[in-house]
Design a protein around this motif. Structure first.
Motif, PDB file in Angstrom:
ATOM      1  N   LEU A  22      11.168  83.167  -8.188  1.00  0.00           N
ATOM      2  CA  LEU A  22      11.056  81.773  -7.746  1.00  0.00           C
ATOM      3  C   LEU A  22      10.035  81.601  -6.621  1.00  0.00           C
ATOM      4  N   LYS A  23       9.503  82.740  -6.133  1.00  0.00           N
ATOM      5  CA  LYS A  23       8.579  82.728  -4.994  1.00  0.00           C
ATOM      6  C   LYS A  23       9.199  81.992  -3.799  1.00  0.00           C
ATOM      7  N   THR A  24      10.468  82.339  -3.511  1.00  0.00           N
ATOM      8  CA  THR A  24      11.238  81.651  -2.478  1.00  0.00           C
ATOM      9  C   THR A  24      12.006  82.652  -1.625  1.00  0.00           C
ATOM     10  N   MET A  25      12.109  82.342  -0.323  1.00  0.00           N
ATOM     11  CA  MET A  25      12.926  83.126   0.603  1.00  0.00           C
ATOM     12  C   MET A  25      13.952  82.189   1.236  1.00  0.00           C
ATOM     13  N   TYR A  26      15.163  82.689   1.382  1.00  0.00           N
ATOM     14  CA  TYR A  26      16.225  81.930   2.026  1.00  0.00           C
ATOM     15  C   TYR A  26      16.735  82.702   3.237  1.00  0.00           C
ATOM     16  N   PRO A  27      16.752  82.072   4.413  1.00  0.00           N
ATOM     17  CA  PRO A  27      17.286  82.758   5.599  1.00  0.00           C
ATOM     18  C   PRO A  27      18.798  82.816   5.544  1.00  0.00           C
ATOM     19  N   GLY A  28      19.372  83.838   6.190  1.00  0.00           N
ATOM     20  CA  GLY A  28      20.821  83.938   6.211  1.00  0.00           C
ATOM     21  C   GLY A  28      21.301  85.178   6.928  1.00  0.00           C
ATOM     22  N   GLY A  29      22.374  85.709   6.436  1.00  0.00           N
ATOM     23  CA  GLY A  29      23.095  86.784   7.096  1.00  0.00           C
ATOM     24  C   GLY A  29      24.382  86.176   7.630  1.00  0.00           C
ATOM     25  N   ASN A  30      25.444  86.921   7.606  1.00  0.00           N
ATOM     26  CA  ASN A  30      26.749  86.373   7.969  1.00  0.00           C
ATOM     27  C   ASN A  30      26.737  85.656   9.318  1.00  0.00           C
ATOM     28  N   CYS A  31      26.190  86.277  10.334  1.00  0.00           N
ATOM     29  CA  CYS A  31      26.220  85.684  11.682  1.00  0.00           C
ATOM     30  C   CYS A  31      25.372  84.422  11.769  1.00  0.00           C
ATOM     31  N   VAL A  32      24.227  84.431  11.104  1.00  0.00           N
ATOM     32  CA  VAL A  32      23.386  83.234  11.058  1.00  0.00           C
ATOM     33  C   VAL A  32      24.127  82.118  10.326  1.00  0.00           C
ATOM     34  N   ASN A  33      24.715  82.457   9.193  1.00  0.00           N
ATOM     35  CA  ASN A  33      25.436  81.453   8.406  1.00  0.00           C
ATOM     36  C   ASN A  33      26.595  80.839   9.181  1.00  0.00           C
ATOM     37  N   VAL A  34      27.324  81.637   9.931  1.00  0.00           N
ATOM     38  CA  VAL A  34      28.434  81.114  10.732  1.00  0.00           C
ATOM     39  C   VAL A  34      27.924  80.077  11.729  1.00  0.00           C
ATOM     40  N   SER A  35      26.831  80.380  12.386  1.00  0.00           N
ATOM     41  CA  SER A  35      26.256  79.439  13.359  1.00  0.00           C
ATOM     42  C   SER A  35      25.808  78.146  12.689  1.00  0.00           C
ATOM     43  N   VAL A  36      25.158  78.269  11.554  1.00  0.00           N
ATOM     44  CA  VAL A  36      24.665  77.092  10.833  1.00  0.00           C
ATOM     45  C   VAL A  36      25.826  76.237  10.327  1.00  0.00           C
ATOM     46  N   TYR A  37      26.800  76.870   9.696  1.00  0.00           N
ATOM     47  CA  TYR A  37      27.915  76.099   9.155  1.00  0.00           C
ATOM     48  C   TYR A  37      28.782  75.498  10.267  1.00  0.00           C
ATOM     49  N   GLY A  38      28.855  76.160  11.412  1.00  0.00           N
ATOM     50  CA  GLY A  38      29.543  75.564  12.557  1.00  0.00           C
ATOM     51  C   GLY A  38      28.867  74.279  12.990  1.00  0.00           C
ATOM     52  N   LYS A  39      27.542  74.285  13.036  1.00  0.00           N
ATOM     53  CA  LYS A  39      26.780  73.090  13.391  1.00  0.00           C
ATOM     54  C   LYS A  39      27.004  71.998  12.353  1.00  0.00           C
ATOM     55  N   MET A  40      26.948  72.387  11.075  1.00  0.00           N
ATOM     56  CA  MET A  40      27.142  71.409   9.999  1.00  0.00           C
ATOM     57  C   MET A  40      28.549  70.829  10.003  1.00  0.00           C
ATOM     58  N   ALA A  41      29.528  71.609  10.479  1.00  0.00           N
ATOM     59  CA  ALA A  41      30.922  71.150  10.509  1.00  0.00           C
ATOM     60  C   ALA A  41      31.217  70.274  11.715  1.00  0.00           C
ATOM     61  N   GLY A  42      30.251  70.176  12.649  1.00  0.00           N
ATOM     62  CA  GLY A  42      30.440  69.258  13.758  1.00  0.00           C
ATOM     63  C   GLY A  42      30.702  69.875  15.108  1.00  0.00           C
ATOM     64  N   CYS A  43      30.473  71.179  15.257  1.00  0.00           N
ATOM     65  CA  CYS A  43      30.639  71.800  16.579  1.00  0.00           C
ATOM     66  C   CYS A  43      29.651  71.198  17.567  1.00  0.00           C
ATOM     67  N   GLU A  44      30.081  71.047  18.792  1.00  0.00           N
ATOM     68  CA  GLU A  44      29.238  70.491  19.846  1.00  0.00           C
ATOM     69  C   GLU A  44      27.975  71.324  20.035  1.00  0.00           C
ATOM     70  N   LYS A  45      28.139  72.640  20.074  1.00  0.00           N
ATOM     71  CA  LYS A  45      27.015  73.532  20.304  1.00  0.00           C
ATOM     72  C   LYS A  45      27.228  74.816  19.515  1.00  0.00           C
ATOM     73  N   THR A  46      26.189  75.254  18.822  1.00  0.00           N
ATOM     74  CA  THR A  46      26.248  76.552  18.159  1.00  0.00           C
ATOM     75  C   THR A  46      25.007  77.346  18.534  1.00  0.00           C
TER      76      THR A  46
END
Length: 76
Positions: A22-46
């Motif tokens: 697909l000539k595509t890269m997706y960022p991630g990793g468990n710790c990165v994902n936790v921070s991102v999903y925390g932000k998406m879920a409405g945490c004040e600060k991640t």
């Protein structure tokens, strides 16, 4: 505005998933994902704390976290 006054820190690894066909890269990793999903879920600060490389893959992860609003000031 955040929905919750919670603050969250993801500490550890970061990776990039590469899909050559697909000539595509997706960022991630468990710790990165936790921070991102925390932000998406409405945490004040991640934040994410870990080590980045010095290549285009690291730039992708750092840029994406910045756009989402995940703090990376303590990263090396």
């Amino acid at each position: 505005m955040s929905r919750y006054s919670a603050k969250l820190l993801g500490f550890g690894d970061n990776v990039v998933d590469i899909y050559d066909h697909l000539k595509t890269m997706y960022p991630g990793g468990n710790c990165v994902n936790v921070s991102v999903y925390g932000k998406m879920a409405g945490c004040e600060k991640t934040a994410y704390m870990g080590y980045f490389g010095d290549d285009d893959r690291a730039e992708l992860i750092m840029d994406t976290l910045g756009k989402i609003g995940v703090e990376t000031v303590k990263c090396k």
